[in-house]
Enzyme design. Structure first.
Site, PDB file in Angstrom:
ATOM      1  N   HIS A  73      -3.773  -5.537   1.496  1.00  0.00           N
ATOM      2  CA  HIS A  73      -2.730  -6.441   1.973  1.00  0.00           C
ATOM      3  C   HIS A  73      -3.362  -7.554   2.805  1.00  0.00           C
ATOM      4  CE1 HIS A  73      -2.686  -4.831   6.146  1.00  0.00           C
ATOM      5  NE2 HIS A  73      -2.784  -3.626   5.605  1.00  0.00           N
ATOM      6  N   ASP A  75      -1.665  -9.553   5.022  1.00  0.00           N
ATOM      7  CA  ASP A  75      -1.032  -9.820   6.313  1.00  0.00           C
ATOM      8  C   ASP A  75      -1.624  -8.949   7.412  1.00  0.00           C
ATOM      9  OD1 ASP A  75       0.240  -7.633   4.932  1.00  0.00           O
ATOM     10  OD2 ASP A  75       1.825  -7.666   6.444  1.00  0.00           O
ATOM     11  N   ASP A 105      -8.300  -3.909   9.159  1.00  0.00           N
ATOM     12  CA  ASP A 105      -6.975  -3.672   8.562  1.00  0.00           C
ATOM     13  C   ASP A 105      -6.397  -4.978   8.011  1.00  0.00           C
ATOM     14  OD1 ASP A 105      -4.599  -2.462   7.852  1.00  0.00           O
ATOM     15  OD2 ASP A 105      -3.743  -2.547   9.865  1.00  0.00           O
ATOM     16  N   GLU A 137       2.795  -6.161   3.945  1.00  0.00           N
ATOM     17  CA  GLU A 137       2.644  -4.709   3.998  1.00  0.00           C
ATOM     18  C   GLU A 137       3.070  -4.176   5.344  1.00  0.00           C
ATOM     19  OE1 GLU A 137       0.605  -0.883   4.967  1.00  0.00           O
ATOM     20  OE2 GLU A 137       0.370  -2.834   5.945  1.00  0.00           O
ATOM     21  N   GLU A 138       2.739  -4.926   6.393  1.00  0.00           N
ATOM     22  CA  GLU A 138       2.982  -4.450   7.757  1.00  0.00           C
ATOM     23  C   GLU A 138       4.466  -4.392   8.119  1.00  0.00           C
ATOM     24  OE1 GLU A 138       0.793  -3.120   9.415  1.00  0.00           O
ATOM     25  OE2 GLU A 138      -1.171  -4.016   9.039  1.00  0.00           O
ATOM     26  N   GLU A 165      -7.403   0.615   2.582  1.00  0.00           N
ATOM     27  CA  GLU A 165      -7.049   0.767   3.999  1.00  0.00           C
ATOM     28  C   GLU A 165      -8.200   1.451   4.746  1.00  0.00           C
ATOM     29  OE1 GLU A 165      -4.517  -0.186   5.765  1.00  0.00           O
ATOM     30  OE2 GLU A 165      -2.793  -0.502   4.440  1.00  0.00           O
ATOM     31  N   HIS A 359      -4.453  -2.653  14.674  1.00  0.00           N
ATOM     32  CA  HIS A 359      -3.290  -3.063  15.471  1.00  0.00           C
ATOM     33  C   HIS A 359      -3.583  -3.197  16.959  1.00  0.00           C
ATOM     34  CE1 HIS A 359      -0.196  -1.494  12.256  1.00  0.00           C
ATOM     35  NE2 HIS A 359      -1.222  -2.150  11.713  1.00  0.00           N
TER      36      HIS A 359
END
Length: 384
Positions: A73, A75, A105, A137-138, A165, A359
């Site tokens: 992903h 984003d 990530d 995705e997030e 991931e 994150h």
């Protein structure tokens, strides 16, 4: 340019695109498409309904079923209110680590696949290799769901999917689903001294939450006999509840934000069926007896399918051979993997970096993890 250096160069470029989920990812997608186009890949885009975001799907080799899909992903999560030691959108190397938002990530994996593309272009033969880079995705795996619809419409079915991931290059064959909802209660305001003349949305929301908590306990006793998840049962969590105006006002509105993480589709169906029964047979009739326009609506934030371990899984076999792993593991976090599995692909999750860094402020990808990923991807060419 040497492969490792080229990967770092691409990763530096990718991190510089501030592709936070609330913003457009199109500049990043255009950049990645340009690199793949230079290798002779066939390029396809699917644009989001808002028109500001896009998926990229690219293919090297013949357009036949059974290829290998490398997916990530594009984003990233926001950096707001995070205390970074350096500019999060300017990659910085310190102590054998590459710092930057999305480094693990999961722009590190995307960079590695893009650096490998020119090599794959010289190796591809009867079996194609595909690249899929998705949006949002997030915030619910929205891009991957859109891509799945597009692939189905076009009749494209890769045989193997590797979702990059951050797993520290461990082979992951399963994770729970993640279903998120906001349930809205619409009642009738009034004075607190005359409760029978109004419809208190907060009170009905409390009864709804009570049902969720009962289902939460019920699901603990429904864990599969053989379950490697931790915990082994489907979980339910009430994340937030809002409603009401003042102490002496009958609450006209309320909202319950909640999620469940099912180990199987049966459990998800049970929860949704029981809540629907509660609303249709008990809560709404009572509310509408006083106020016919009263209502309860469920807003689906996201329904991300889990990745179910399979007895036969070519993706697991290939990645186990390439990494030297003796087996595959399960993880607690969700990914887009279940969406691709639902299309009929053999799927695993395996990528560089640790989810423990994702994150957070000062997110990083270690150079050692990047090298391990490149080593695996180089040997993957032998399966084309």
């Amino acid at each position: 340019m040497e492969l490792h250096a080229r990967t770092r160069e691409i990763l530096n470029d990718l991190i510089a695109f501030p592709s936070v989920s609330s913003e457009s990812n199109q500049a990043l997608i255009t950049y990645a498409a340009g690199l793949l186009d230079d290798c002779g890949a066939k390029i396809d885009f699917t644009t989001s309904p808002c028109g500001r975001k896009a998926n990229l799907f690219a293919t090297l080799g013949p357009e036949v079923d059974g290829g290998i899909l490398l997916s990530g992903h594009s984003d990233v999560v926001p950096v707001t209110d995070q205390d970074w030691s350096s500019d999060p959108f300017n990659m910085e190397e310190r102590d054998g680590r590459l710092y930057g938002r999305g480094s693990c990530d999961m722009k590190g994996f995307i960079a590695a696949t893009l650096a490998m593309a020119p090599i794959y272009a010289t190796q591809v033969n009867a079996r194609p290799i595909h690249f899929a880079f998705t949006y949002d995705e997030e915030v619910g795996c929205l891009g991957a769901q859109h891509l799945a619809e597009d692939l189905t419409a076009r009749g494209i079915l890769p045989g193997v999917a590797i979702i990059g991931e951050p797993t520290e290059m461990r082979v992951i064959e399963g994770h729970k689903g993640c279903y998120e909802y906001s349930t809205h209660f619409h009642g009738l305001p009034g004075h607190g001294s005359a409760p029978d003349l109004g419809v208190n949305a907060v009170e009905y929301a409390v009864r709804y939450v009570s049902e969720l908590l009962q289902l939460k306990q019920r699901l603990r006793g429904m864990a599969p006999v053989v379950s490697h998840f931790d915990p082994p049962w489907t979980t339910v969590n009430v994340g937030a509840m809002q409603g009401g105006v003042a102490h002496n006002v009958i609450a006209p509105k309320a909202q319950v934000d909640w999620e469940m993480r099912p180990v199987c589709a049966r459990d998800a169906d049970l929860v949704k069926t029981e809540l629907r029964r509660l609303c249709e047979e008990e809560l709404l009739p009572e509310m509408r007896q006083i106020y016919p326009e009263a209502d309860i609506t469920v807003e689906t934030i996201g329904e991300v399918a889990g990745l179910e371990p399979m007895a036969e899984n070519e993706a697991r076999r290939i990645m186990s051979e390439l990494t030297g792993a003796n087996g595959a593991d399960l993880v607690a976090f969700g990914t887009e993997a279940g969406i691709f599995q639902a299309l009929g692909m053999d799927v695993v999750v395996c990528g560089p970096g640790s989810i423990n860094q994702a994150h957070k402020a000062d997110e990083y990808l270690s150079l050692d993890q990047l090298d391990q990923c490149l080593s695996v991807l180089k040997r993957l060419g032998g399966y084309l």
